[in-house]
Design a protein around this motif. Structure first.
Motif, mmCIF file in Angstrom:
data_model
loop_
_atom_site.group_PDB
_atom_site.id
_atom_site.type_symbol
_atom_site.label_atom_id
_atom_site.label_comp_id
_atom_site.label_asym_id
_atom_site.label_seq_id
_atom_site.Cartn_x
_atom_site.Cartn_y
_atom_site.Cartn_z
ATOM 1 N N SER A 267 0.438 68.002 -2.004
ATOM 2 C CA SER A 267 1.699 68.640 -1.637
ATOM 3 C C SER A 267 1.585 69.471 -0.363
ATOM 4 C CB SER A 267 2.200 69.532 -2.783
ATOM 5 O OG SER A 267 1.269 70.568 -3.033
ATOM 6 N N HIS A 268 0.361 69.808 0.056
ATOM 7 C CA HIS A 268 0.214 70.636 1.252
ATOM 8 C C HIS A 268 0.439 69.839 2.529
ATOM 9 C CE1 HIS A 268 -3.683 68.700 0.656
ATOM 10 N NE2 HIS A 268 -3.902 68.859 1.940
ATOM 11 N N LEU A 269 0.355 68.491 2.468
ATOM 12 C CA LEU A 269 0.539 67.677 3.666
ATOM 13 C C LEU A 269 1.067 66.300 3.281
ATOM 14 C CD1 LEU A 269 0.229 67.263 6.715
ATOM 15 C CD2 LEU A 269 -2.117 66.494 6.297
ATOM 16 N N ASN A 270 2.219 65.944 3.842
ATOM 17 C CA ASN A 270 2.797 64.612 3.662
ATOM 18 C C ASN A 270 3.311 64.135 5.014
ATOM 19 O OD1 ASN A 270 2.909 64.194 0.554
ATOM 20 N ND2 ASN A 270 3.695 66.257 0.883
ATOM 21 N N MET A 271 3.000 62.912 5.357
ATOM 22 C CA MET A 271 3.425 62.355 6.633
ATOM 23 C C MET A 271 4.152 61.039 6.386
ATOM 24 S SD MET A 271 1.150 61.349 10.009
ATOM 25 C CE MET A 271 0.568 63.032 10.192
ATOM 26 N N PHE A 272 5.320 60.882 7.031
ATOM 27 C CA PHE A 272 6.148 59.694 6.840
ATOM 28 C C PHE A 272 6.540 59.119 8.194
ATOM 29 C CE2 PHE A 272 7.000 62.640 3.385
ATOM 30 C CZ PHE A 272 6.807 61.853 2.260
ATOM 31 N N ILE A 273 6.788 57.809 8.187
ATOM 32 C CA ILE A 273 7.412 57.131 9.327
ATOM 33 C C ILE A 273 8.668 56.442 8.820
ATOM 34 C CG2 ILE A 273 7.232 55.184 10.903
ATOM 35 C CD1 ILE A 273 4.427 55.927 11.495
ATOM 36 N N ASP A 274 9.797 56.731 9.459
ATOM 37 C CA ASP A 274 11.073 56.117 9.122
ATOM 38 C C ASP A 274 11.449 55.126 10.216
ATOM 39 O OD1 ASP A 274 11.389 57.724 6.838
ATOM 40 O OD2 ASP A 274 12.133 59.363 8.076
ATOM 41 N N THR A 306 2.151 75.337 2.507
ATOM 42 C CA THR A 306 0.908 76.074 2.739
ATOM 43 C C THR A 306 0.493 76.837 1.486
ATOM 44 O OG1 THR A 306 2.185 77.935 3.634
ATOM 45 C CG2 THR A 306 1.361 76.291 5.201
ATOM 46 N N ASN A 307 1.481 77.266 0.711
ATOM 47 C CA ASN A 307 1.239 77.908 -0.586
ATOM 48 C C ASN A 307 2.529 77.839 -1.396
ATOM 49 O OD1 ASN A 307 2.908 80.084 0.372
ATOM 50 N ND2 ASN A 307 1.106 80.948 1.376
ATOM 51 N N ASP A 308 2.597 78.573 -2.488
ATOM 52 C CA ASP A 308 3.786 78.520 -3.347
ATOM 53 C C ASP A 308 5.017 79.132 -2.694
ATOM 54 O OD1 ASP A 308 2.302 77.298 -5.286
ATOM 55 O OD2 ASP A 308 1.836 79.152 -6.369
ATOM 56 N N ARG A 313 8.324 71.838 7.851
ATOM 57 C CA ARG A 313 8.787 70.491 8.157
ATOM 58 C C ARG A 313 8.850 70.302 9.666
ATOM 59 N NH1 ARG A 313 14.756 67.868 6.810
ATOM 60 N NH2 ARG A 313 14.291 65.757 7.513
ATOM 61 N N PHE A 314 8.288 69.199 10.130
ATOM 62 C CA PHE A 314 8.339 68.817 11.538
ATOM 63 C C PHE A 314 8.822 67.375 11.613
ATOM 64 C CE2 PHE A 314 5.028 72.004 11.175
ATOM 65 C CZ PHE A 314 5.356 72.887 12.187
ATOM 66 N N SER A 315 9.691 67.102 12.585
ATOM 67 C CA SER A 315 10.227 65.756 12.739
ATOM 68 C C SER A 315 10.406 65.453 14.219
ATOM 69 C CB SER A 315 11.572 65.630 12.021
ATOM 70 O OG SER A 315 12.110 64.339 12.190
ATOM 71 N N LYS A 316 10.070 64.203 14.602
ATOM 72 C CA LYS A 316 10.191 63.786 15.993
ATOM 73 C C LYS A 316 10.664 62.345 16.040
ATOM 74 C CE LYS A 316 9.734 63.148 20.388
ATOM 75 N NZ LYS A 316 10.865 63.538 21.237
ATOM 76 N N LYS A 317 11.771 62.102 16.713
ATOM 77 C CA LYS A 317 12.237 60.748 16.954
ATOM 78 C C LYS A 317 11.432 60.166 18.107
ATOM 79 C CE LYS A 317 16.373 57.983 17.734
ATOM 80 N NZ LYS A 317 17.821 57.983 18.005
#
Length: 611
Positions: A267-274, A306-308, A313-317
């Motif tokens: 849960s501390h790091l998730n990376m996606f590509i849309d 980072t904690n509870d 959230r970061f997003s870049k087109k």
């Protein structure tokens, strides 16, 4: 004469008889005959009246009895109906209770089965892992694995006399010749058993306590138990792991560290590509322009905790057009702090908290979105903070203050300007009946670069989700002192009107949207949508616009099918959409800009989780 005399005598006699009879009657009754006759008549009349009265009474009595009987029957019928109704209700209640009980039992049975299946799968997985680890870690040939007394207990001493039993002995007579055990006396000298340091004190045997030649290749190989494999405290995690020697093989302090594997918390790091791509076919002004493949959307998103208390959230087109005026280093970059269960703070580059279901629609509904409503008006996500308050469950109130997203250049105006225009949004989101009814409402006001010019937007939306059918409806009112999407401004600039080609008109847009979605098969959705938009001028503008003049009507129709090829996974979707857009201008000077365009889109969208 004689006849007359005779007649007179007869009359006299008759008269005399009548008088005497009447006198006699009077003596007997005291009344004359006529009076007796009238009395009889009176008696008959009285009898008739009495009979009538009796008949009436009898009839009344009968009627009362009949009414009572009817009432009793009616009451009985009502009671019967009531009893039937009650019985039906009771039966329904019983059926519901029985169904609930059955469902609970079925759910319990299913859960038990699922748990058994999971346990079986876990056990199989563990066994497979154990077998793999055994193959990797134990490289002893033939009878190289020790059994029976060869397993360590407690502090790592071997049980018995330290000799291998069962498979630990070689075939044949069970004694090895050569260096394993010498013939004759059966004990090797020198390297066969080390003197002095041959037995260690304390917790077992040291690395030199059992040398490579002390127990030969078939007994325990050099790699079977390494130099670090037997330490003062037994068998450590690095020496022989939990899978190297199975459960009964190591006890107590025999295994440490790597002997157990835990699932990592991601849960501390998730990376996606849309990604969204499509094949588009277009007809403009009744001319087919052909078909082409297009990459509609490619976005990289990183989010986590980072904690509870703190999430990010970061997003870049991913757009290669770095020279564009709208090029952004990052599209979204914010932190969210959870003060408590009711109050959250969000700070950084964030989306504007507009209402309406249209703005809330997911990435996978991109093919059915009407971009002119909010997306083209909102050129860039602003920087600011957002106060999010949850008074009760399923209700959310937001107060957002951000930099104004003005698209006006300073050089276009000569008046005083705002150096750093700001804006604010008040948003209310609610849901009821387990999200069967949803609503999203907001009011926003933003300063433009020129003072006394504002962009005000009211967005109201609602959704009814009665699966498998759902409906959405929105109303969006955009009051723009300076036009945001620039469609009318471009038309005016192309006309090259004197002294006004550098200014934008003030316009009020009203948009109505309705969307219908039907899940007619598992993983298949039928979608229909319609929009109606009006444009009204707020002020006079050159010779083109009059104040409060309706100059534009826009109609858009969508129809399509959506399919999710993977069961229980909506990260991949396919869609086929037809769109018809009509724009009608009421002004003669710009009627040539009327449009009736047709679009056919075959595309797909998917989200890939990288980490």
């Amino acid at each position: 004469m004689k006849k007359t005399k005779v007649l007179l005598l007869l009359v006299g006699l008759f008269y005399y008889y009548a008088i005497t009879t009447e006198a006699a009657a009077i003596e007997k009754t005291g009344y004359t005959e006529t009076e007796t006759i009238t009395k009889k008549k009176v008696m008959k009349m009285k009898k008739k009246k009495v009979m009538k009265m009796k008949k009436k009474k009898v009839m009344k009595m009968k009627k009362k009895k009949v009414m009572k009987m009817k009432k009793k029957k009616v009451m009985k019928m009502k009671k019967k109906k009531v009893m039937k109704m009650k019985k039906k209700k009771v039966m329904k209640m019983k059926k519901k209770k029985v169904m609930k009980m059955k469902k609970k039992k079925v759910m319990k049975m299913k859960k038990k089965k699922v748990m058994k299946m999971k346990k079986k799968k876990v056990m199989k997985m563990k066994k497979k892992k154990v077998m793999k680890m055994k193959k990797k870690k134990t490289t002893a040939t033939g009878a190289g694995r020790t059994t029976g007394a060869g397993r360590t207990t407690g502090a790592g001493r071997t049980t018995g006399a330290g000799r291998t039993t069962g498979a630990g002995r070689t075939t044949g007579a069970g004694r090895t010749t050569g260096a394993g055990r010498t013939t004759g006396a059966g004990r090797t000298t020198g390297a066969g058993r080390t003197t002095g340091a041959g037995r260690t004190t304390g917790a077992g045997r040291t690395g030199t306590g059992i040398t490579g030649t002390g127990i030969t290749g078939t007994g325990i190989t050099g790699t079977g138990i390494t130099g670090t494999g037997i330490t003062g405290t037994g068998i450590t995690g690095a020496g022989i792991t939990g899978t190297g020697i199975t459960g009964a093989g190591t006890t107590g302090a025999g295994t440490t560290g790597a002997g157990t594997n835990k699932k990592e918390d991601r849960s501390h790091l998730n990376m996606f590509i849309d990604l969204s791509s499509s094949l588009n076919s277009t007809v403009r002004k009744e001319i087919f322009e052909g078909s082409n493949f297009s990459e509609d959307y490619l976005n990289l998103e990183i989010e986590g905790k980072t904690n509870d208390k703190i999430s990010y959230r970061f997003s870049k087109k991913l757009d290669n057009n770095k020279n564009s005026e709208n090029y952004k280093i990052v599209d979204l970059a914010y932190l969210k702090y959870k003060w408590n269960d009711h109050l959250h703070f969000l700070i950084g580059k964030q989306p504007i908290a507009f209402g309406s279901m249209e703005y809330e629609s997911s990435f996978y509904d991109k093919a059915f979105r009407y971009s002119n409503v909010l997306y083209k008006k909102n050129v860039e996500n602003p920087v600011g903070f957002n106060l999010i308050y949850h008074p009760i469950k399923n209700q959310e109130l937001q107060l957002q203050i951000v930099n104004s997203n003005s698209n006006t250049k300073e050089k276009e105006y000569d008046n005083k300007k705002w150096t750093h225009p700001m804006g604010g949004t008040l948003n209310l989101n609610c849901s009821f009946l387990n999200k069967m009814i949803q609503s999203r409402c907001s009011y926003s006001i933003f300063q433009e670069n020129e003072k006394n010019n504002f962009w005000k937007l009211l967005a109201i939306g609602g959704k009814l989700d009665f699966k498998p059918i759902s409906m959405e409806a929105d109303y969006i009112l955009s009051d723009e002192d300076v036009e945001k999407n620039g469609s009318i401004t471009k038309i005016i600039q192309s006309m090259k009107l004197n002294n006004n080609n550098n200014h934008s008109p003030s316009i009020k847009y009203g948009t109505y949207l309705v969307k219908f979605k039907y899940n007619f098969l598992p993983r298949w959705n039928l979608i229909a949508k319609g929009e109606y938009e009006t444009g009204i001028s707020k002020r006079e503008f050159s010779d083109l616009f009059v104040k409060n003049q309706l100059f534009k009507r826009l109609y858009t129709y969508y129809g399509g099918i959506e399919f999710f090829p993977v069961k229980n996974n909506e990260d991949i979707s396919l869609h086929l959409v037809y769109q018809n857009q009509r724009i009608n201008y009421n002004l003669d000077k710009i009627k040539k800009e009327n449009k009736n365009n047709h679009f056919m889109i075959l595309g797909f969208s998917y989200r890939v989780k990288i980490i």
